[in-house]
Motif scaffolding. Structure first.
Motif, PDB file in Angstrom:
ATOM      1  N   VAL A   1     -26.945  17.960 -57.603  1.00  0.00           N
ATOM      2  CA  VAL A   1     -25.613  17.632 -57.075  1.00  0.00           C
ATOM      3  C   VAL A   1     -24.950  16.464 -57.791  1.00  0.00           C
ATOM      4  O   VAL A   1     -23.831  16.083 -57.431  1.00  0.00           O
ATOM      5  N   GLN A   2     -25.600  15.921 -58.792  1.00  0.00           N
ATOM      6  CA  GLN A   2     -25.047  14.756 -59.482  1.00  0.00           C
ATOM      7  C   GLN A   2     -23.642  15.068 -60.015  1.00  0.00           C
ATOM      8  O   GLN A   2     -23.428  16.116 -60.650  1.00  0.00           O
ATOM      9  N   ASP A   3     -22.704  14.159 -59.737  1.00  0.00           N
ATOM     10  CA  ASP A   3     -21.304  14.245 -60.195  1.00  0.00           C
ATOM     11  C   ASP A   3     -20.518  15.404 -59.581  1.00  0.00           C
ATOM     12  O   ASP A   3     -19.401  15.700 -60.029  1.00  0.00           O
ATOM     13  N   LYS A   4     -21.073  16.062 -58.591  1.00  0.00           N
ATOM     14  CA  LYS A   4     -20.308  17.125 -57.929  1.00  0.00           C
ATOM     15  C   LYS A   4     -19.690  16.597 -56.636  1.00  0.00           C
ATOM     16  O   LYS A   4     -20.213  15.668 -56.017  1.00  0.00           O
ATOM     17  N   HIS A   5     -18.602  17.219 -56.243  1.00  0.00           N
ATOM     18  CA  HIS A   5     -17.963  16.878 -54.976  1.00  0.00           C
ATOM     19  C   HIS A   5     -18.571  17.779 -53.898  1.00  0.00           C
ATOM     20  O   HIS A   5     -18.405  19.005 -53.950  1.00  0.00           O
ATOM     21  N   LEU A   6     -19.287  17.171 -52.974  1.00  0.00           N
ATOM     22  CA  LEU A   6     -19.999  17.948 -51.959  1.00  0.00           C
ATOM     23  C   LEU A   6     -19.175  18.060 -50.680  1.00  0.00           C
ATOM     24  O   LEU A   6     -18.653  17.068 -50.170  1.00  0.00           O
ATOM     25  N   LEU A   7     -19.103  19.277 -50.178  1.00  0.00           N
ATOM     26  CA  LEU A   7     -18.503  19.498 -48.862  1.00  0.00           C
ATOM     27  C   LEU A   7     -19.591  20.102 -47.981  1.00  0.00           C
ATOM     28  O   LEU A   7     -19.988  21.257 -48.149  1.00  0.00           O
ATOM     29  N   LEU A   8     -20.116  19.279 -47.068  1.00  0.00           N
ATOM     30  CA  LEU A   8     -21.160  19.759 -46.155  1.00  0.00           C
ATOM     31  C   LEU A   8     -20.503  20.501 -45.006  1.00  0.00           C
ATOM     32  O   LEU A   8     -19.608  19.964 -44.346  1.00  0.00           O
ATOM     33  N   VAL A   9     -20.955  21.711 -44.766  1.00  0.00           N
ATOM     34  CA  VAL A   9     -20.346  22.528 -43.710  1.00  0.00           C
ATOM     35  C   VAL A   9     -21.329  22.675 -42.551  1.00  0.00           C
ATOM     36  O   VAL A   9     -22.418  23.233 -42.713  1.00  0.00           O
ATOM     37  N   GLU A  10     -20.920  22.133 -41.417  1.00  0.00           N
ATOM     38  CA  GLU A  10     -21.739  22.163 -40.205  1.00  0.00           C
ATOM     39  C   GLU A  10     -21.051  23.024 -39.138  1.00  0.00           C
ATOM     40  O   GLU A  10     -19.823  23.129 -39.110  1.00  0.00           O
ATOM     41  N   ASP A  11     -21.840  23.597 -38.261  1.00  0.00           N
ATOM     42  CA  ASP A  11     -21.269  24.324 -37.133  1.00  0.00           C
ATOM     43  C   ASP A  11     -20.891  23.359 -36.013  1.00  0.00           C
ATOM     44  O   ASP A  11     -19.845  23.498 -35.391  1.00  0.00           O
ATOM     45  N   ILE A  12     -21.758  22.376 -35.754  1.00  0.00           N
ATOM     46  CA  ILE A  12     -21.491  21.468 -34.622  1.00  0.00           C
ATOM     47  C   ILE A  12     -22.100  20.092 -34.862  1.00  0.00           C
ATOM     48  O   ILE A  12     -23.159  19.972 -35.481  1.00  0.00           O
ATOM     49  N   ILE A  13     -21.367  19.083 -34.398  1.00  0.00           N
ATOM     50  CA  ILE A  13     -21.896  17.719 -34.369  1.00  0.00           C
ATOM     51  C   ILE A  13     -22.049  17.338 -32.913  1.00  0.00           C
ATOM     52  O   ILE A  13     -21.092  17.418 -32.130  1.00  0.00           O
TER      53      ILE A  13
END
Ligand code: PRP
Length: 193
Positions: A100-112
């Motif tokens: 994941v180095q230098d990538k823009h991460l979008l973490l997708v969750e169902d619920i917090i």
């Protein structure tokens, strides 16, 4: 007893889910979230990280609406162990395939719910030097402290503090297939975000 009869007997023992967020409401909100991601990540190297298992349906619906180039990876964590209460301890049960180095991460969750999972994931992934980390969650329970979730950039709905199933969310691995979000105990009202 044939397979069909056995299936009926099993279904009769289930608690009846009461719809909380209809399939139509979910899909309309996901249209809006996808449009936001399209705007925010245009020209960037986006890696969408689906947090298994709960967000598999949400991630599939979200990414099919994105028009910008992106990659998808999967990470599995567990803290509920099939029950209704978080154990408080988050463990990685499947790690990412991508560097994941230098990538823009979008973490997708169902619920917090308590926020433990998201906090753990941000800490864990930040050590791998991504360009950025943002979190999208379809649902957040009322009462979760927003200030303790600094990367929560995209939120579908805030819901009352009730246990919900459907649209990827389970109770003892059941109900994930429902196209709507439901409660197993009641039917409170829900507003967007
Ligand atoms: C659920 C859900 C989130 C987490 C949220 O996962 O998918 O990842 O709990 O709770 P928290 O904010 O209190 O940490 P679960 O452990 O039930 O696994 P699953 O997604 O595989 O069903």
């Amino acid at each position: 007893m044939g397979a069909g009869e056995e299936g009926t007997a099993t279904a009769e023992r289930e608690i009846m889910p009461q719809p909380l967020l209809s399939a139509e409401r979910l899909q309309t909100r996901i249209d809006e979230l996808a449009a936001q991601v399209d705007r925010d990540y245009r020209g960037k190297t986006l890696l969408v990280v689906c947090i298994l298992k709960g967000s598999y349906i949400f991630t599939a619906d979200l990414t099919r609406r994105l028009t910008i180039p992106h990659e998808i990876d999967f990470m599995a964590v567990s803290s509920y162990e099939g029950g209704m209460e978080s154990t408080g301890e988050v463990t990685v049960t499947k790690d990412l395939h991508h560097d994941v180095q230098d990538k823009h991460l979008l973490l997708v969750e169902d619920i917090i719910d308590t926020g433990n999972t998201v906090r753990f994931l941000i800490e864990e992934l930040a050590e791998r030097d991504p360009a950025s980390i943002a979190v999208m969650s379809l649902l957040k329970k009322e009462g979760t402290e927003e200030e303790s979730l600094p990367s929560l950039e995209y939120l579908g709905f805030t819901i009352p503090p009730v246990f919900v199933v459907g649209y990827g969310l389970d109770y003892a691995e059941r109900y994930r297939h429902l196209p709507y979000v439901a409660t197993l105990s009641g039917m409170p009202e829900v507003d967007e975000t």
